[in-house]
Design a protein around this motif. Structure first.
Motif, PDB file in Angstrom:
ATOM      1  N   ILE A 175       3.110 -12.572   2.994  1.00 54.28           N
ATOM      2  CA  ILE A 175       4.032 -12.339   1.885  1.00 54.28           C
ATOM      3  C   ILE A 175       3.879 -10.886   1.451  1.00 54.28           C
ATOM      4  O   ILE A 175       2.829 -10.273   1.686  1.00 54.28           O
ATOM      5  N   ALA A 176       4.921 -10.365   0.841  1.00 53.79           N
ATOM      6  CA  ALA A 176       4.816  -8.992   0.343  1.00 53.79           C
ATOM      7  C   ALA A 176       5.711  -8.816  -0.866  1.00 53.79           C
ATOM      8  O   ALA A 176       6.722  -9.495  -1.014  1.00 53.79           O
ATOM      9  N   LEU A 177       5.293  -7.933  -1.729  1.00 53.36           N
ATOM     10  CA  LEU A 177       6.133  -7.508  -2.843  1.00 53.36           C
ATOM     11  C   LEU A 177       6.583  -6.081  -2.552  1.00 53.36           C
ATOM     12  O   LEU A 177       5.852  -5.305  -1.932  1.00 53.36           O
ATOM     13  N   ILE A 182       2.852  -9.219 -11.322  1.00 55.06           N
ATOM     14  CA  ILE A 182       2.631  -7.816 -10.936  1.00 55.06           C
ATOM     15  C   ILE A 182       1.218  -7.351 -11.296  1.00 55.06           C
ATOM     16  O   ILE A 182       0.564  -7.914 -12.164  1.00 55.06           O
ATOM     17  N   ILE A 183       0.805  -6.313 -10.602  1.00 52.38           N
ATOM     18  CA  ILE A 183      -0.362  -5.547 -11.054  1.00 52.38           C
ATOM     19  C   ILE A 183       0.151  -4.168 -11.433  1.00 52.38           C
ATOM     20  O   ILE A 183       0.733  -3.455 -10.602  1.00 52.38           O
ATOM     21  N   VAL A 184      -0.031  -3.835 -12.704  1.00 52.30           N
ATOM     22  CA  VAL A 184       0.432  -2.527 -13.167  1.00 52.30           C
ATOM     23  C   VAL A 184      -0.389  -1.457 -12.439  1.00 52.30           C
ATOM     24  O   VAL A 184      -1.610  -1.536 -12.385  1.00 52.30           O
ATOM     25  N   GLY A 185       0.282  -0.493 -11.890  1.00 52.36           N
ATOM     26  CA  GLY A 185      -0.429   0.552 -11.151  1.00 52.36           C
ATOM     27  C   GLY A 185      -0.399   0.305  -9.651  1.00 52.36           C
ATOM     28  O   GLY A 185      -0.641   1.210  -8.871  1.00 52.36           O
ATOM     29  N   GLN A 186      -0.109  -0.941  -9.266  1.00 56.87           N
ATOM     30  CA  GLN A 186       0.054  -1.209  -7.832  1.00 56.87           C
ATOM     31  C   GLN A 186       1.518  -1.527  -7.544  1.00 56.87           C
ATOM     32  O   GLN A 186       2.130  -0.935  -6.666  1.00 56.87           O
ATOM     33  N   ASP A 187       2.069  -2.459  -8.302  1.00 60.68           N
ATOM     34  CA  ASP A 187       3.483  -2.795  -8.115  1.00 60.68           C
ATOM     35  C   ASP A 187       4.366  -1.919  -9.003  1.00 60.68           C
ATOM     36  O   ASP A 187       5.587  -1.940  -8.877  1.00 60.68           O
ATOM     37  N   THR A 188       3.741  -1.204  -9.905  1.00 64.22           N
ATOM     38  CA  THR A 188       4.492  -0.228 -10.700  1.00 64.22           C
ATOM     39  C   THR A 188       3.802   1.116 -10.529  1.00 64.22           C
ATOM     40  O   THR A 188       2.631   1.176 -10.177  1.00 64.22           O
ATOM     41  N   THR A 204       4.743  -2.651  -2.037  1.00 65.57           N
ATOM     42  CA  THR A 204       3.706  -2.378  -3.030  1.00 65.57           C
ATOM     43  C   THR A 204       2.470  -3.245  -2.822  1.00 65.57           C
ATOM     44  O   THR A 204       1.346  -2.815  -3.066  1.00 65.57           O
ATOM     45  N   SER A 205       2.676  -4.507  -2.405  1.00 65.62           N
ATOM     46  CA  SER A 205       1.564  -5.442  -2.203  1.00 65.62           C
ATOM     47  C   SER A 205       1.883  -6.261  -0.962  1.00 65.62           C
ATOM     48  O   SER A 205       3.041  -6.637  -0.773  1.00 65.62           O
ATOM     49  N   SER A 206       0.881  -6.555  -0.173  1.00 61.80           N
ATOM     50  CA  SER A 206       1.171  -7.330   1.032  1.00 61.80           C
ATOM     51  C   SER A 206      -0.087  -8.072   1.472  1.00 61.80           C
ATOM     52  O   SER A 206      -1.164  -7.484   1.527  1.00 61.80           O
ATOM     53  N   TYR A 207       0.059  -9.358   1.769  1.00 58.86           N
ATOM     54  CA  TYR A 207      -1.119 -10.178   2.063  1.00 58.86           C
ATOM     55  C   TYR A 207      -0.765 -11.261   3.070  1.00 58.86           C
ATOM     56  O   TYR A 207       0.389 -11.657   3.224  1.00 58.86           O
ATOM     57  N   TRP A 208      -1.781 -11.782   3.678  1.00 56.66           N
ATOM     58  CA  TRP A 208      -1.688 -13.065   4.363  1.00 56.66           C
ATOM     59  C   TRP A 208      -1.944 -14.140   3.308  1.00 56.66           C
ATOM     60  O   TRP A 208      -2.944 -14.071   2.595  1.00 56.66           O
ATOM     61  N   SER A 209      -1.026 -15.103   3.176  1.00 54.37           N
ATOM     62  CA  SER A 209      -1.245 -16.188   2.227  1.00 54.37           C
ATOM     63  C   SER A 209      -1.613 -17.443   2.989  1.00 54.37           C
ATOM     64  O   SER A 209      -0.766 -18.054   3.650  1.00 54.37           O
ATOM     65  N   GLU A 210      -2.870 -17.825   2.859  1.00 55.46           N
ATOM     66  CA  GLU A 210      -3.329 -19.019   3.563  1.00 55.46           C
ATOM     67  C   GLU A 210      -2.691 -20.262   2.942  1.00 55.46           C
ATOM     68  O   GLU A 210      -2.394 -21.219   3.637  1.00 55.46           O
ATOM     69  N   ASN A 211      -2.451 -20.208   1.651  1.00 56.50           N
ATOM     70  CA  ASN A 211      -1.854 -21.362   0.980  1.00 56.50           C
ATOM     71  C   ASN A 211      -0.443 -21.632   1.464  1.00 56.50           C
ATOM     72  O   ASN A 211      -0.026 -22.777   1.601  1.00 56.50           O
TER      73      ASN A 211
END
Ligand code: FAD
Lengths: 416, 995
Positions: B950-952, B857-863, B938-945
């Protein structure tokens, strides 16, 4: 009540304005009322009005230690909006906004509710995420809310610097078109006049100094104008709520802080929208007299003196100059402070108390002007029915023991 | 004194009128000439300009009435373009060559204003008329409002940003004297002679205050000589600071005062590098208010006509500026000070009639003078009306007794004195409650405020002798309080003159018509009558209803009169009615001056890490995180942001990558109770953490909600290094200090912020060890001897460092702390060593993607302050064995609910679709509004790996819902189907960081 209208105004103009009647009476307190409301701010007066108007209770007194509206109601920057993040808050503030929209008519007193739109600026990527989240939630809750790009911001408010090289560049904003500002005194006077017309006694210069209890029930108040008995007592005293609760032996989870605001000298209209920025912390609108009205953040320490520290003013002015570089040469004309009642989750506390007969409505902190109508409306319901309305059910004291906090501050980071 | 000496600015030259030096200026487009030493107001009067503007509401023509801060009428826009300033009082700006001013309200011209037609409509616009109308039809209100706004405001704001510099300065002194009139100068001299550190401020460029307008004899000298002599002596004292042109505007707790020094007049282009205005923030031990008094007007019909002035101002324009104001003047006064104006008018060649409501007195010292000068004095008389259209032409005087005679006198000037109001603003700002003194007919200071004295006119003592003496006494008292022994400056007795007492009166019942109280806002006696009739009884209500005192002069001239009128109408005494609250600033202060240097880049100083220039030269794009500027990503030639991030992400997982992690907060914790403290502040236990080992910790607020997180390392016995989030560093330190100082003062533990001392480089990826080995001496980097979550001291590239085996990407990683001053060499060495493995630097965006792949998590983004560790699925970190902040809250009914919003992963059906962050989640996409929201992304990205998005998200009861389908519902109506998944998308076993 003598009705107001343009025609009336014309008529009175012709007779030299000699026949206007007084807006509310100045009665001596009776010995006993059905309900005594402590605190003649907007919220207290609105509570009395809706008790009379919606619930048919008219044997009511509003007791005010000074002059009505002299607390935060007469000291705030009058921003009205309902784009709150959490469902519970959004529904409560939206109820209030709906009441605002019909208020001048309902009270027959122009409260000058000006729906010029309220903009909350985003200055960081996290601000932008939060803005998206809030705008989405608002729309799904049926509340008007938009996201603006920097270019759209500039079009609406040419005064704002959207320079990407600014210290905290403007990356976007949420915008609520139905938000705006209103005339703070008018809301006091409008409610007072309308409540008085329904039989409510408004008693000024009457400070509550004690709460009367009989076998655990609250049965009235001691005041500087004598004992006033009541079947129900509603405490609506903003920054002094915890002081009055203390008189009844109740401890409230409220901290009182100074909150400051100021106006500039009046200038020709140049800003038609309300602009708020949490990151650089200041908010601003231009009044119908032309003054720029600016609000600062709260002073860190607790206190009851209605003045704060100069450093807080310095910070707010710097933020305004940073956002509006052309305002640097205008001059600050008047500065003041109020005492705001801040709850741990920055949300209001409205409901019953562990003491029978005692009701509270406080914790509005830095942002309760906008909720004046809604707050009065739900508290009136709560007092009349002896249980909360579903709109204020989530906002009762119990949440501090259950843990069902509504952390509007932490989540949305937007005060006022 | 340590404060810099204000260099002599433009303003201090040629202080006295020098008629040989002419200055050209323009007013409302016409050219005029004035002389050095003029204010704009005096120059206009000297040029015979009588009408200087129009009033705000009724657009009535108005002239100059005063010579100072109380001026309500002569409000001008100065200059043009970027250096223009709105709303300047002509009485307060010194004339300079090329000055250009326009009246802020003049309509088409001062002679003709369409809106003056409003005057005709005026009878339908009583105070508060807008509360009574414009209500229906509801639809039209926005239109009405626009109409109201059309007439709003006085001057205009500049069109371009302010080119000028401002600053502020802190100063400390023993004794602060406010006001450079006779009382203030006498106090400053007394204090200065004893060697005390003194600051004396005066709003005007000239010293002397009211004395400037009065040719009197002080201690055997002419007033001008006396002032010069005192100033010379004060200038010779090295502990005395003289601040002319410096208006003290605010008083705060503990004798903290703010003053604004004008170094260049508004509207002028100032030399490069010079400061236009400077705010002095003064902390004094003793303060002496010698702020003088402001004259009151009197009420009668049409008392706002141009050509009607305060008597004191008339004297000042005659004596100080040598202007012939009038040939036929009437003086209307209820106290002796009006006679001074009469004398001055006579001397300047005018014929004078004095109207005085008081009975003739035997002891009247003006009797002989009036006989000699053929001045007619009408006692027991009142002016009931002023007449004239463009300016005053005559007055109607009524004499009581014998059949109430009525006379008309023609005149070209009416000088008025209704008595004097001590300037008690500073006293009131400090909490003082002024008392009404019936005898002197004014409010005076009441209870003393510790460390403060009011003297001279500010104390209601209007005679020269009293001012001089009170100055000496106050100086001695203040010296005593500061521990100095005083020597009394030589004074000779000033002959004190017998004055006839004032006859304060506020309003004549019989004079009707328009009687103005607040000239700027057009508040009339009738308005107060209406307010009272409508039940607005509190003076604060009356003020707000009638706008009394809301103008730019803040009621300096009219407020007390208005209050007295209200008191009369309410049948109360003046003390019962009270005053409205005095609010700072005393006179308006430029925003720019208050902001000082805290503008532009210095608004909030940007924090940059030791590697900042490296990041710049490697093409980094930056992101603001708290006060820090952090690299966001490093695009190479031709790369989009997404391409750059994809490349950085792949390299970080497959090769080796480095990130500047210097911004994470670092707090050094030492003391025998360090472990006890950590145990209380973190949810997990710290007792068994051995020196050389690191542990991740989570911090909660009292409400049980996640507040911050980070790794803390045991550096040695009783010595720990805590890391915090970048944005949370200061907050966490404050939080810890608060608990230590207020709740647990018995604990022996000390915190030091070391964030800036140590630069942090994080190297991670499968080739991290191979890379790092090449530059790291003295440390065995093998997993066996330097396992995950441990710490060693070592030398890297010749520099002693602290090395931690931790990683935020889930890869094998080393975090190196190095003295910030030596850090760049270490960074370069690692960069060099990594070249053969294709090392990349990455920014916050890639860091976010990598940690999200791992479900960190990133506190302040996912919380967001509403999330418990349990909600995050981090039960493992919550100790059951010990107490910690937030523990009790976790046991509350609502915090224990199963269906709280919980952290989950989200996978879109279309792997290419990246969800918008901040999107709301619903179970039923078709529900009508208001819709039930069950969570948000809360969080969302393209995961190249991973090769997909993916998203949280936080989802109501999410931990029980893995595999279920829910929907994103956007505000534009679009819905996107998603499946709830685990929040760990990559390397779920966590093998990679341990190798
Ligand atoms: C500077 C400032 C800016 C603000 N800006 C905004 C804004 O832009 N938008 C917004 O929505 N909100 C804003 N607020 C908050 C808002 O003003 C308040 O939340 C709201 O006005 C509270 O109204 P009230 O009626 O509860 O309290 P008040 O108006 O304070 O009324 C409480 C009354 O209780 C009386 N009282 C206290 N003790 C006693 C006693 N013992 N006996 C009898 N009477 C007593 C007081 O005299 C007072 O009149 C701001 C507040 C401040 C101070």
């Amino acid at each position: 009540m003598q009705r107001f209208s343009a025609l009336r105004l014309l008529g009175h103009g012709l007779t030299g304005h000699k026949h206007w009647r007084q807006s509310w009476r100045h009665p001596e307190p009776k010995r006993e009322y059905d309900v005594v409301i402590v605190g003649g701010g907007g919220h207290g007066l609105a509570t009395a009005y809706y008790l009379a108007r919606e619930h048919g209770m008219t044997n009511i007194a509003v007791v005010e230690k000074g002059w009505i509206g002299g607390g935060n109601t007469g000291r705030n920057t009058t921003i009205v909006r309902s784009n709150y993040l959490w469902d519970e808050a959004a529904h409560l503030y939206e109820k209030s906004l709906k009441l605002w929209e019909g208020l001048s008519h309902e009270l027959n007193f122009n409260v000058m509710f000006s729906q010029r739109g309220v903009m909350n600026l985003a200055h960081s990527l996290q601000d932008v995420r939060d803005a998206e989240r809030r705008a989405n939630a608002n729309v799904l809750n049926g509340i008007d809310s938009e996201i603006l790009t920097p270019e759209q911001i500039r079009q609406k408010v040419p005064l704002i610097s959207i320079s990407p090289t600014a210290r905290y560049p403007v990356l976007g904003a949420t915008f609520q078109p139905r938000g705006g500002v209103a005339r703070h005194d008018a809301i006091t006077w409008g409610y007072a006049r309308a409540a008085d017309a329904l039989g409510v006694d408004i008693i000024q210069n009457c400070e509550v100094t004690g709460v009367l209890k009989e076998s655990g029930h609250v049965v009235g108040v001691e005041t500087t104008r004598g004992v006033i008995r009541a079947r129900k007592v509603g405490v609506v005293a903003a920054g002094h709520s915890s002081v009055i609760a203390q008189m009844a032996g109740l401890r409230l989870p409220i901290e009182s802080h100074p909150l400051q605001a100021f106006v500039s000298e009046p200038c020709k209209p140049a800003l038609d929208t309300v602009v708020m920025s949490n990151a650089v912390h200041a908010y601003i609108s231009q009044s119908d007299k032309g003054e720029f009205v600016v609000g600062a953040g709260i002073d860190g320490y607790n206190g009851y003196s209605q003045s704060g520290g100069y450093n807080v003013i310095e910070g707010a002015v710097a933020a305004i100059v940073e956002l509006f570089p052309t305002l640097s040469r205008i001059r600050l004309m008047r500065q003041w402070g109020g005492i705001v009642d801040v709850a741990p989750d920055a949300c209001p506390i409205i409901g019953l108390t562990p003491l029978k007969g005692l009701y509270i409505n406080c914790g509005w902190g830095t942002g309760g002007f906008k909720s004046t109508p809604g707050s009065g409306w739900v508290l009136a319901h709560t007092i009349a029915h002896n249980r909360p309305h579903e709109l204020n059910l989530p906002f009762t004291l119990e949440r501090f023991s259950s843990g069902a906090l509504i952390d509007e501050h932490g989540a949305a980071g937007v005060a006022h | 004194m340590s404060t810099p000496n204000a260099t002599t600015s433009h303003l201090q030259e040629g202080l006295t009128v020098n008629s040989s030096r002419r200055l050209n200026f323009k007013f409302n487009g016409r050219s005029y000439q004035g002389v050095v030493g003029d204010t704009l107001a005096s120059a206009l009067l000297a040029n015979g300009v009588i009408v200087v503007g129009r009033s705000f509401k009724y657009r009535r023509r108005r002239g100059i009435v005063s010579d100072g801060a109380e001026e309500p009428n002569a409000i001008v826009q100065l200059g043009s373009g970027a250096t223009t300033v709105p709303n300047i009082r002509a009485t307060q700006v010194m004339l300079y060559e090329g000055l250009e001013a326009t009246s802020v309200n003049k309509g088409y011209s001062l002679d003709f204003d369409l809106r003056a037609i409003i005057r005709l409509a005026g009878r339908f616009m009583p105070p508060g008329f807008y509360y009574k109308t414009f209500m229906s039809p509801k639809k039209l209100w926005p239109f009405y409002e626009r109409l109201i706004r059309l007439s709003a405001g006085l001057g205009e704001i500049p069109k371009s940003p302010d080119p000028d510099l401002y600053d502020s300065i802190n100063a400390h002194c023993d004794i602060l004297v406010v006001g450079g009139g006779i009382a203030g100068l006498s106090a400053a001299l007394t204090a200065g002679l004893a060697g005390a550190r003194v600051i004396i401020t005066e709003q005007q460029p000239l010293w002397g205050g009211a004395l400037l307008g009065r040719p009197e004899t002080v201690v055997g000298l002419s007033s001008k000589k006396w002032i010069e002599q005192v100033i010379d002596r004060l200038k010779g004292m090295k502990e005395v600071k003289l601040l002319p042109n410096c208006c003290l505007f605010g008083a705060y707790d503990h004798h903290f005062y703010t003053a604004c020094e004008t170094r260049y007049p508004p509207g002028i282009t100032i030399p490069e590098g010079e400061v236009r205005e400077r705010v002095w923030k003064i902390r004094a031990r003793q303060v002496i208010h010698a702020t003088g008094a402001i004259e009151r007007p009197l009420l009668y019909k049409n008392n706002d006509l141009p050509g009607i002035m305060l008597a004191g101002a008339v004297s000042a324009y005659i004596n100080r500026w040598d202007i012939t104001l009038s040939r036929h003047a009437v003086v209307f006064t209820n106290n002796d000070s009006g006679y001074r104006a009469a004398c001055d008018l006579v001397r300047s060649g005018a014929s004078v009639v004095v109207v005085d409501p008081r009975a003739a007195s035997e002891t009247n010292r003006y009797a002989k003078w009036s006989d000699q000068n053929r001045v007619e004095i009408l006692n027991q008389s009142w002016i009931t009306e002023a007449r004239g259209t463009l300016r005053v032409r005559s007055v109607i005087v009524k004499r009581s007794g014998e059949g109430n005679q009525q006379f008309e006198f023609t005149c070209d000037l009416l000088a008025v004195s209704g008595g004097w109001n001590p300037v008690l603003h500073l006293y009131a700002y400090s909490g003082g409650k002024p008392l009404f003194d019936e005898q002197r007919g004014c409010f005076v200071p009441n209870a003393k405020i510790e460390g403060q004295q009011q003297i001279g006119a500010a104390n209601g003592s209007f005679s020269l002798a009293a001012c001089l003496n009170e100055g000496v006494e106050a100086g001695i008292h203040a010296l005593f309080e500061c521990g100095y022994s005083a020597s009394v400056p030589e004074t000779t007795e000033i002959e004190s003159v017998e004055e006839q007492p004032i006859l304060p009166f506020w309003r004549l019942a019989e004079s009707g018509g328009e009687q103005f109280i607040d000239l700027q806002n057009d508040t009339k006696v009738a308005d107060i009558e209406l307010a009272v009739a409508e039940g607005y009884r509190s003076i604060e209500h009356i003020k707000r209803y009638t706008l009394l005192g809301f103008g730019t002069d803040q009621g300096k001239m009219g407020n007390i009169v208005g209050m007295a009128v209200a008191a009369g109408l309410l049948k109360q005494t003046i003390p019962e009615t009270g005053t409205t609250t005095f609010r700072p600033p005393y006179t308006p202060v430029t925003f720019g001056a208050i902001a000082g240097r805290h503008v532009g880049p210095l608004f909030d100083t940007v924090r940059k890490t030791a590697f900042h220039s490296w990041h710049c030269s490697h093409g980094a794009e930056f992101e603001d995180v708290g006060q820090w500027r952090r690299p966001w990503y490093y695009p190479r030639e031709g790369e989009t942001m997404q391409q750059a991030v994809n490349r950085e992400c792949l390299t970080a997982r497959n090769q080796v990558a480095m990130i500047d992690a210097s911004t994470l907060g670092k707090i050094d914790i030492q003391g025998p109770d360090a472990v006890t403290f950590l145990d209380r502040i973190y949810t997990n236990g710290w007792g068994n953490l051995k020196p050389g080992r690191c542990r991740y910790g989570l911090m909660l607020g009292e409400d049980g909600m996640v507040m911050d997180d980070g790794v803390t390392t045991c550096l040695g016995p009783n010595h720990y290094l805590m890391t915090t989030t970048t944005g949370g560093a200061a907050r966490v330190l404050g939080w810890m200090e608060r608990w230590l100082q207020t709740e647990w003062p018995e604990l022996k533990v000390y915190f030091t912020s070391v964030t800036d001392h140590w630069a942090t480089i994080s190297v991670s990826g499968p080739f991290a060890r191979k890379t790092f080995e090449q530059v790291c001496e003295q440390v065995d980097l093998s997993s066996a001897s330097f396992p995950f979550l441990s710490f060693r001291e070592g030398v890297v590239a010749g520099v002693p460092t602290r090395i931690f085996r931790i990683s935020f990407s889930g890869e094998l990683g080393f975090e190196i702390n190095v003295n910030a001053n030596a850090a760049q060499g270490v960074w370069d060495a690692i960069w060099e060593a990594g070249q053969e493995y294709g090392i990349t630097a990455y920014g916050t965006e890639t860091m976010h993607v990598l940690r999200a792949e791992k479900g960190f998590i990133i506190v302040g983004q996912d919380t967001d302050g509403s999330v418990t560790p349990i909600d995050l699925g981090m039960n493992w970190i919550v100790s059951k064995k010990k107490d910690f902040i937030g523990r009790r809250s976790l046991a509350r009914a609502d915090t224990k609910r199963e269906d709280r919003k919980q952290l989950v992963g989200l996978l879109t059906s279309d792997p290419a679709r990246v969800l918008p962050e901040g999107a709301q989640l619903v179970a039923n996409p078709d529900e009508p509004l208001p819709a039930t929201m069950i969570g948000h992304v809360t969080s969302s990205y393209w995961s190249e790996n991973i090769g997909r998005s993916i998203a949280l998200a936080l989802v109501r009861g999410g931990h029980q819902k893995e595999g279920q389908r829910i929907y994103v519902r956007n505000r534009d109506g679009e819905t996107i189907a998603v499946n709830i998944s685990s929040s760990v998308f990559f390397d779920p076993e966590g093998e990679r960081q341990n190798v």
